[in-house]
Motif scaffolding. Sequence first.
Motif: not given
Length: 116
Positions: A11-15, A59-70, A74-78, A103-110
């Motif tokens: 997929x080119x994106x999942x929202x 519609x996708x079912x998942x066990x447990x609340x998907x925390x932070x999904x609004x 954009x989301x990642x699905x496993x 989907x988290x933003x890319x981490x800033x370089x250390x």
Amino acid sequence: MASLPIDTAKFTGIICAVPPTPRVANRETGQLRIDRDTGKTVYQVGLCLMAGASADVVNVSVAGEPTGVQLGMPVAVRDLVATPWENEGRHGIAFRAAEIRPLSAPAAPAGKGAGQ
């Protein structure tokens, strides 16, 4: 029936199109659906799956609340799977995932910040 794995990398994106809501097992009593394996409440999330110039909302079912999904996020699905079903002349496809997370933003370089 057999569950069919879906390669989400294609997929080119999942929202998130519809925010997570608990699935109801019994409409009369309001009892929520519980996952047999984990004992967690099952949630349903509407996901827009985009590939090239087309998009579908499922519609996708998942066990447990998907925390932070609004909504609109954009989301990642496993481990997304599709399971065909038929019951009393009705039929369809049920989608289930092991995890849905933002989907988290890319981490800033250390190291030091700019200009240091």
